[in-house]
Design a protein around this motif. Structure first.
Motif, short mmCIF file in Angstrom:
data_model
loop_
_atom_site.label_atom_id
_atom_site.label_comp_id
_atom_site.label_asym_id
_atom_site.label_seq_id
_atom_site.Cartn_x
_atom_site.Cartn_y
_atom_site.Cartn_z
N LEU A 136 0.83 -1.21 0.00
CA LEU A 136 0.00 0.00 0.00
C LEU A 136 0.86 1.26 0.00
O LEU A 136 0.54 2.25 -0.67
CB LEU A 136 -0.92 0.00 1.23
CG LEU A 136 -2.04 -1.05 1.24
CD1 LEU A 136 -2.74 -1.07 2.58
CD2 LEU A 136 -3.04 -0.78 0.12
N LEU A 137 1.96 1.21 0.74
CA LEU A 137 2.84 2.38 0.84
C LEU A 137 3.49 2.71 -0.50
O LEU A 137 3.64 3.89 -0.84
CB LEU A 137 3.90 2.12 1.91
CG LEU A 137 4.75 3.32 2.33
CD1 LEU A 137 3.86 4.39 2.97
CD2 LEU A 137 5.84 2.88 3.30
N ALA A 179 -4.21 -14.66 -0.96
CA ALA A 179 -3.26 -14.58 -2.08
C ALA A 179 -3.78 -13.64 -3.16
O ALA A 179 -2.99 -12.90 -3.77
CB ALA A 179 -3.02 -15.98 -2.66
N ALA A 180 -5.10 -13.64 -3.40
CA ALA A 180 -5.66 -12.77 -4.44
C ALA A 180 -5.53 -11.30 -4.06
O ALA A 180 -5.24 -10.45 -4.92
CB ALA A 180 -7.13 -13.13 -4.66
N LEU A 216 -2.86 -6.16 -5.23
CA LEU A 216 -2.08 -4.96 -4.89
C LEU A 216 -0.83 -4.87 -5.74
O LEU A 216 -0.42 -3.77 -6.15
CB LEU A 216 -1.72 -4.98 -3.41
CG LEU A 216 -2.87 -4.76 -2.42
CD1 LEU A 216 -2.39 -4.95 -0.99
CD2 LEU A 216 -3.47 -3.36 -2.61
N VAL A 217 -0.20 -6.02 -6.01
CA VAL A 217 0.99 -6.01 -6.86
C VAL A 217 0.62 -5.68 -8.30
O VAL A 217 1.35 -4.95 -8.98
CB VAL A 217 1.69 -7.39 -6.77
CG1 VAL A 217 2.85 -7.45 -7.76
CG2 VAL A 217 2.20 -7.64 -5.36
N ALA A 218 -0.51 -6.18 -8.77
CA ALA A 218 -0.92 -5.92 -10.15
C ALA A 218 -1.23 -4.45 -10.38
O ALA A 218 -1.09 -3.96 -11.50
CB ALA A 218 -2.14 -6.78 -10.50
N ILE A 219 -1.65 -3.74 -9.34
CA ILE A 219 -1.97 -2.32 -9.49
C ILE A 219 -0.71 -1.51 -9.78
O ILE A 219 -0.77 -0.44 -10.41
CB ILE A 219 -2.67 -1.81 -8.21
CG1 ILE A 219 -4.04 -2.48 -8.06
CG2 ILE A 219 -2.84 -0.30 -8.24
CD1 ILE A 219 -4.75 -2.13 -6.78
#
Length: 290
Positions: free
Chosen positions: A145-146, A204-205, A210-213
């Motif tokens: 998030l950061l 996991a999703a 968050l990583v995909a964003i």
């Protein structure tokens, strides 16, 4: 063979550090037998653990101490790291005409830190990671998030947090390790029911989302596959996993058209068909085929 030492193992308390040990399962099998497994490699250990899980008494033999210490894995990692330093040195000789360069020294420093972390992790009781899993997961999600707020925008993505000039951290790399620890800890405390599996895969999703964003599609896929692998090893029913796989495949075209940027769609297309751009992004894949 080396002298045996007694080791009690329970279905929910498995250890991978097994060599020349007695593994006694407490399963509820109707017939209990004694088995001897020769060889403490990956296949031997898994066979011993599965037999112990079924309630049998297993004696695992290993004549070489190198197998138990993971010497082959350490040697492979060392050779890979050394080859990376050799490549960096070759680049320095080619471009700067000197054996040492700032990039080479930085990579060597990273290697040294990595070796220290490896040594510390190998000396740490694996049960500690189970205890720390919730805290590590909170830290990983907080980092993801950061980076969306404070991360530096480079190459069309916001994946890195700058700590100092030339020093950055990538929270998604930390999240890849943590999701494996957290998923294993989650599964160790619960039966593989559909509800529990939904919670694990949902965790996991969320992490992968968050990583995909950022965007970082490759890492997001890896995290999703890790969650699925833990669910499979956990013993979730094939009906549940198969249904989830079919649902994911049915939604993939929609995600490809709506959520995935054009350059990532092009990257996937080149991966499937390197001849699409033979002298550009498909060049490396074509060389691998050669």
């Amino acid at each position: 063979f080396k002298q045996k030492t007694a080791y009690e193992i329970r279905p929910r308390d498995w250890s991978s550090d097994v060599c020349s040990s007695d593994l006694r399962g407490d399963g509820a099998g109707a017939v209990t037998r004694r088995f001897a497994v020769v060889g403490a490699g990956i296949v031997g250990r898994l066979a011993a653990l599965e037999l112990a899980r079924d309630g049998h008494t297993v004696t695992l033999f290993e004549a070489s101490p190198w197998s138990a210490r993971g010497a082959c894995s350490h040697a492979a990692a060392g050779l890979l790291a050394a080859s990376g330093l050799l490549v960096a040195r070759a680049i320095a000789l080619e471009e700067l005409h000197r054996a040492l360069s700032p990039e080479l020294l930085r990579q060597a420093a990273y290697l040294g830190v990595g070796l220290l972390v490896l040594l510390a992790a190998s000396r740490t009781d694996y049960r500690l990671w189970r205890t720390l899993a919730p805290h590590l997961l909170v830290a990983a999600l907080g980092g993801l998030l950061l980076v969306l707020v404070l991360g530096s925008h480079e190459y069309g993505a916001r994946r890195w947090i700058a700590l100092a000039p030339g020093v950055t951290v990538q929270p998604s790399e930390f999240a890849k390790i943590v999701i494996g620890i957290a998923a294993a800890a989650f599964a160790a405390d619960r039966a593989p029911t559909g509800r529990a599996a939904t919670g694990l895969l949902g965790l996991a999703a969320i992490t992968a989302g968050l990583v995909a964003i950022e965007p970082d599609l490759g890492t997001a896929i890896v995290i999703g596959l890790m969650g699925g692998a833990v669910a499979w090893a956990w013993g979730v029913s094939w009906r549940y996993l198969g249904g989830l796989a079919l649902l994911s495949l049915s939604l993939f075209p929609l995600a490809l058209a709506v959520a995935i940027p054009a350059y990532q769609r092009e990257r996937l297309a080149v991966f499937l068909d390197p001849d699409r751009d033979p002298l550009g992004s498909g060049f490396t894949l074509r060389q691998v085929e050669v």
